[in-house]
Design a protein around this motif. Structure first.
Motif, PDB file in Angstrom:
ATOM      1  N   GLN A   1       0.793  -1.229   0.000  1.00 29.00           N
ATOM      2  CA  GLN A   1       0.000   0.000   0.000  1.00 29.00           C
ATOM      3  C   GLN A   1       0.826   1.280   0.000  1.00 29.00           C
ATOM      4  OE1 GLN A   1       0.253  -2.072   2.520  1.00 29.00           O
ATOM      5  NE2 GLN A   1       0.395  -1.031   4.481  1.00 29.00           N
ATOM      6  N   ILE A   2       2.155   1.184   0.013  1.00 26.97           N
ATOM      7  CA  ILE A   2       2.965   2.409   0.058  1.00 26.97           C
ATOM      8  C   ILE A   2       2.780   3.220  -1.230  1.00 26.97           C
ATOM      9  CG2 ILE A   2       5.350   3.246  -0.028  1.00 26.97           C
ATOM     10  CD1 ILE A   2       4.421   2.619   2.743  1.00 26.97           C
ATOM     11  N   ASP A   3       2.594   4.518  -1.035  1.00 24.47           N
ATOM     12  CA  ASP A   3       2.273   5.400  -2.147  1.00 24.47           C
ATOM     13  C   ASP A   3       3.507   6.217  -2.532  1.00 24.47           C
ATOM     14  OD1 ASP A   3       1.250   7.147  -3.913  1.00 24.47           O
ATOM     15  OD2 ASP A   3      -0.149   8.114  -2.528  1.00 24.47           O
ATOM     16  N   PHE A   4       3.938   6.056  -3.775  1.00 24.04           N
ATOM     17  CA  PHE A   4       5.119   6.782  -4.232  1.00 24.04           C
ATOM     18  C   PHE A   4       4.867   8.286  -4.306  1.00 24.04           C
ATOM     19  CE2 PHE A   4       6.700   2.699  -5.602  1.00 24.04           C
ATOM     20  CZ  PHE A   4       8.049   2.841  -5.376  1.00 24.04           C
ATOM     21  N   PHE A   5       3.606   8.690  -4.344  1.00 21.80           N
ATOM     22  CA  PHE A   5       3.308  10.119  -4.471  1.00 21.80           C
ATOM     23  C   PHE A   5       3.066  10.770  -3.107  1.00 21.80           C
ATOM     24  CE2 PHE A   5       1.990   7.821  -8.253  1.00 21.80           C
ATOM     25  CZ  PHE A   5       2.851   8.398  -9.175  1.00 21.80           C
ATOM     26  N   ASP A   6       3.205   9.991  -2.072  1.00 24.86           N
ATOM     27  CA  ASP A   6       3.082  10.519  -0.720  1.00 24.86           C
ATOM     28  C   ASP A   6       4.265  11.468  -0.457  1.00 24.86           C
ATOM     29  OD1 ASP A   6       3.176  10.965   1.964  1.00 24.86           O
ATOM     30  OD2 ASP A   6       2.812   8.893   2.556  1.00 24.86           O
ATOM     31  N   PRO A   7       3.996  12.751  -0.142  1.00 28.37           N
ATOM     32  CA  PRO A   7       5.112  13.711   0.013  1.00 28.37           C
ATOM     33  C   PRO A   7       6.042  13.368   1.182  1.00 28.37           C
ATOM     34  CG  PRO A   7       2.987  14.733   0.570  1.00 28.37           C
ATOM     35  CD  PRO A   7       2.675  13.377   0.033  1.00 28.37           C
ATOM     36  N   THR A   8       5.575  12.575   2.128  1.00 27.85           N
ATOM     37  CA  THR A   8       6.449  12.254   3.265  1.00 27.85           C
ATOM     38  C   THR A   8       7.453  11.147   2.904  1.00 27.85           C
ATOM     39  OG1 THR A   8       4.893  10.597   4.071  1.00 27.85           O
ATOM     40  CG2 THR A   8       4.671  12.836   4.976  1.00 27.85           C
TER      41      THR A   8
ATOM     42  N   THR B   1       9.475   2.824 -13.012  1.00 29.33           N
ATOM     43  CA  THR B   1       9.351   4.118 -13.690  1.00 29.33           C
ATOM     44  C   THR B   1       9.708   5.261 -12.735  1.00 29.33           C
ATOM     45  OG1 THR B   1       6.971   3.981 -13.283  1.00 29.33           O
ATOM     46  CG2 THR B   1       7.696   3.463 -15.499  1.00 29.33           C
ATOM     47  N   SER B   2       9.315   5.137 -11.461  1.00 27.75           N
ATOM     48  CA  SER B   2       9.668   6.187 -10.492  1.00 27.75           C
ATOM     49  C   SER B   2      11.179   6.240 -10.298  1.00 27.75           C
ATOM     50  CB  SER B   2       9.022   5.937  -9.129  1.00 27.75           C
ATOM     51  OG  SER B   2       7.657   5.726  -9.272  1.00 27.75           O
ATOM     52  N   ALA B   3      11.792   5.091 -10.184  1.00 33.65           N
ATOM     53  CA  ALA B   3      13.241   5.036  -9.955  1.00 33.65           C
ATOM     54  C   ALA B   3      14.002   5.565 -11.170  1.00 33.65           C
ATOM     55  CB  ALA B   3      13.663   3.606  -9.648  1.00 33.65           C
ATOM     56  N   TYR B   4      13.535   5.195 -12.361  1.00 30.53           N
ATOM     57  CA  TYR B   4      14.226   5.585 -13.593  1.00 30.53           C
ATOM     58  C   TYR B   4      14.247   7.113 -13.751  1.00 30.53           C
ATOM     59  CZ  TYR B   4      15.490   5.709 -18.524  1.00 30.53           C
ATOM     60  OH  TYR B   4      16.116   5.965 -19.717  1.00 30.53           O
ATOM     61  N   LYS B   5      13.125   7.768 -13.352  1.00 27.96           N
ATOM     62  CA  LYS B   5      13.058   9.232 -13.468  1.00 27.96           C
ATOM     63  C   LYS B   5      14.133   9.896 -12.607  1.00 27.96           C
ATOM     64  CE  LYS B   5       8.202   9.552 -14.235  1.00 27.96           C
ATOM     65  NZ  LYS B   5       7.052   9.463 -13.345  1.00 27.96           N
TER      66      LYS B   5
ATOM     67  N   ASP C   1      10.425  10.089   0.747  1.00 27.76           N
ATOM     68  CA  ASP C   1      11.446  10.694  -0.097  1.00 27.76           C
ATOM     69  C   ASP C   1      12.125   9.631  -0.967  1.00 27.76           C
ATOM     70  OD1 ASP C   1      13.335  12.237  -1.251  1.00 27.76           O
ATOM     71  OD2 ASP C   1      14.342  12.840   0.596  1.00 27.76           O
ATOM     72  N   TYR C   2      11.432   9.215  -2.023  1.00 24.17           N
ATOM     73  CA  TYR C   2      12.006   8.138  -2.840  1.00 24.17           C
ATOM     74  C   TYR C   2      13.181   8.615  -3.688  1.00 24.17           C
ATOM     75  CZ  TYR C   2       9.063   9.817  -6.737  1.00 24.17           C
ATOM     76  OH  TYR C   2       8.486  10.571  -7.711  1.00 24.17           O
ATOM     77  N   GLU C   3      13.231   9.957  -3.919  1.00 24.25           N
ATOM     78  CA  GLU C   3      14.361  10.475  -4.704  1.00 24.25           C
ATOM     79  C   GLU C   3      15.671  10.209  -3.982  1.00 24.25           C
ATOM     80  OE1 GLU C   3      14.213  14.331  -6.275  1.00 24.25           O
ATOM     81  OE2 GLU C   3      12.200  14.084  -7.103  1.00 24.25           O
TER      82      GLU C   3
END
Ligand SMILES: Nc1nc2c(ncn2[C@@H]2O[C@H](COP(=O)(O)OP(=O)(O)OP(=O)(O)O)[C@@H](O)[C@H]2O)c(=O)[nH]1
Length: 396
Positions: free
Chosen positions: A119-126, A161-165, A128-130
């Motif tokens: 359920q972890i949301d990559f768009f959650d601002p808290t 796709t998130s990681a590649y960006k 920091d996947y970057e």
């Protein structure tokens, strides 16, 4: 078999002088007795490559392990890096939150496990996947092949796709895991299906340039170690040089096959260019286990470690093959497959091993030197930057 304790041979080695050594060929060797047991020596302690040096983290590959809940991430980590037996993983508890664990203290391989529940949301601002993806060399995504994998594929797509960006240089590795429960035909079919669907999703998103590598893995055999080995090898910039050195070493020493192992994980970080046979690899893994186990039970004195610079072992098999293990660095060992008749020239092998060991240290030292000089340059630049009142800063 020689126990990995203090060896007489080693003492002889330490006395030797060896500035201009080159790997010797069988033809260069003469009658085969004059250099028996490495009399030509090895370098002193201060020259031994120290991977605990802060710069050496740069030569270690950093890896993330991700996947849905219960896909097998913790089990992989426990089996590969903590010697847990596969059956014991049945009792591992599920992780309920994002869980990060570093595996870097006792091995050449340095990686983090990120346990991502679905359920972890990559768009959650808290979240920091970057920051997470920026310093990553490889991202392993684990898919449970015994389960319905549609949700896992969707999560794989989002993760990749998130990681590649953030970092297009990451290697994306997909472990199609728990294949011990599948028949051979089913394994191939599952791999084909997952491969097809994952790549179709990328093409639909216009991201066909992202390359995914697929591996069939299980903790119940050596496939997980082999897959990990390939992932790690891709991250070692010095790999072609290591392979080259190993090729030179075996061709001049009459050795059949050689592996350079990370002792703790039993991942091989390089081998010579002849094909790898799974059984040969398994035998090497078993040998490392035997050496470490015997050393733990009978070899430890005081606060010693089961693997140190005196570690070596010789095992003669009943098929005229000899397995020969020798310490290369604090984390790495060389395991050689030698025919009995070639092993009669053990002195040659030891001498060439010593040259190989020296060369490998030089390979890693070059990188450490480059990193040091870069760090020095950036420090000098910083201190030369203009001060707030406009006058140039004085270098410290
Ligand atoms: N048959 C089989 N079962 C496996 C394999 N690897 C792991 N398992 C089992 O899968 C279950 C889940 O494993 P975990 O390692 O806890 O999975 P996880 O991904 O860390 O799970 P979370 O902590 O919930 O994210 C355990 O019961 C393991 O014994 C495998 O290669 N084959």
């Amino acid at each position: 078999m020689s126990l990995p304790g203090k060896s007489h041979e080693r003492q002889q080695e330490e006395e030797g002088d060896d500035e201009d050594d080159d790997i010797m060929g069988v033809s260069d060797y003469g009658d085969g007795d004059s250099f028996m047991d490495g009399e030509r020596g090895s370098e002193g302690d201060d020259e031994v490559l120290d991977f605990t040096d802060p710069f050496s983290t740069e030569v270690k590959p950093r890896i993330l392990l991700m996947g849905l809940r219960r896909s097998g991430k913790s089990s992989i980590q426990k089996v590969v890096f903590h010697k847990m037996s596969p059956n014991e993983t049945l009792f591992l508890e599920s992780t309920n939150k994002i869980c990060r664990e570093d595996v870097s203290n006792s091995s050449f391989v340095n990686f983090q496990i990120w346990d991502f529940p679905g359920q972890i949301d990559f768009f959650d601002p808290t979240f920091d996947y970057e920051m997470i993806f920026r310093g990553t060399g490889a991202l392993i995504f684990v898919i449970d092949s015994q389960d319905d994998y549609m949700e896992a594929l969707a999560r794989l797509h989002l993760t990749v796709t998130s990681a590649y960006k953030v970092n297009p240089d990451i290697n994306f590795e997909v472990f199609i895991h728990k294949v011990d429960g599948l028949s051979d035909d089913h394994k191939i079919e599952t791999q084909r299906d997952i491969h097809q669907r994952a790549n179709d999703d990328l093409v639909d998103a216009g991201l066909e340039k992202i390359h995914l590598s697929f591996y069939l893995t299980s903790i119940y055999d050596h496939s997980i170690f082999e897959a990990f080995s390939k992932v790690v090898q891709k991250l070692i910039p010095q790999l072609p040089t290591l392979e080259n050195l190993l090729n030179i070493f075996i061709s001049n020493s009459g050795i059949e096959k050689v592996f350079l192992f990370d002792v703790v994980s039993k991942i091989y970080i390089a081998t010579d260019s002849s094909p790898v046979d799974m059984q040969t690899y398994e035998l090497c893994c078993d040998m490392i286990d035997v050496v470490i186990d015997i050393s733990c039970i009978y070899g430890l004195e005081g606060a010693g470690t089961p693997y140190d610079k005196e570690s070596l072992a010789i095992i003669k098999l009943n098929n005229t093959t000899v397995l020969y293990l020798k310490e290369v660095t604090k984390f790495l060992a060389l395991v050689c497959f030698v025919r009995e008749e070639s092993f009669e020239r053990k002195g040659l092998i030891d001498y060439n091993f010593h040259c190989f060991r020296k060369a490998i240290q030089e390979v890693f030292e070059v990188r450490v030197k480059v990193l040091r000089s870069r760090k020095h340059q950036s420090q000098t630049k910083k201190s030369r930057r203009a001060t707030p009142n406009g006058t140039p800063g004085v270098p410290l």
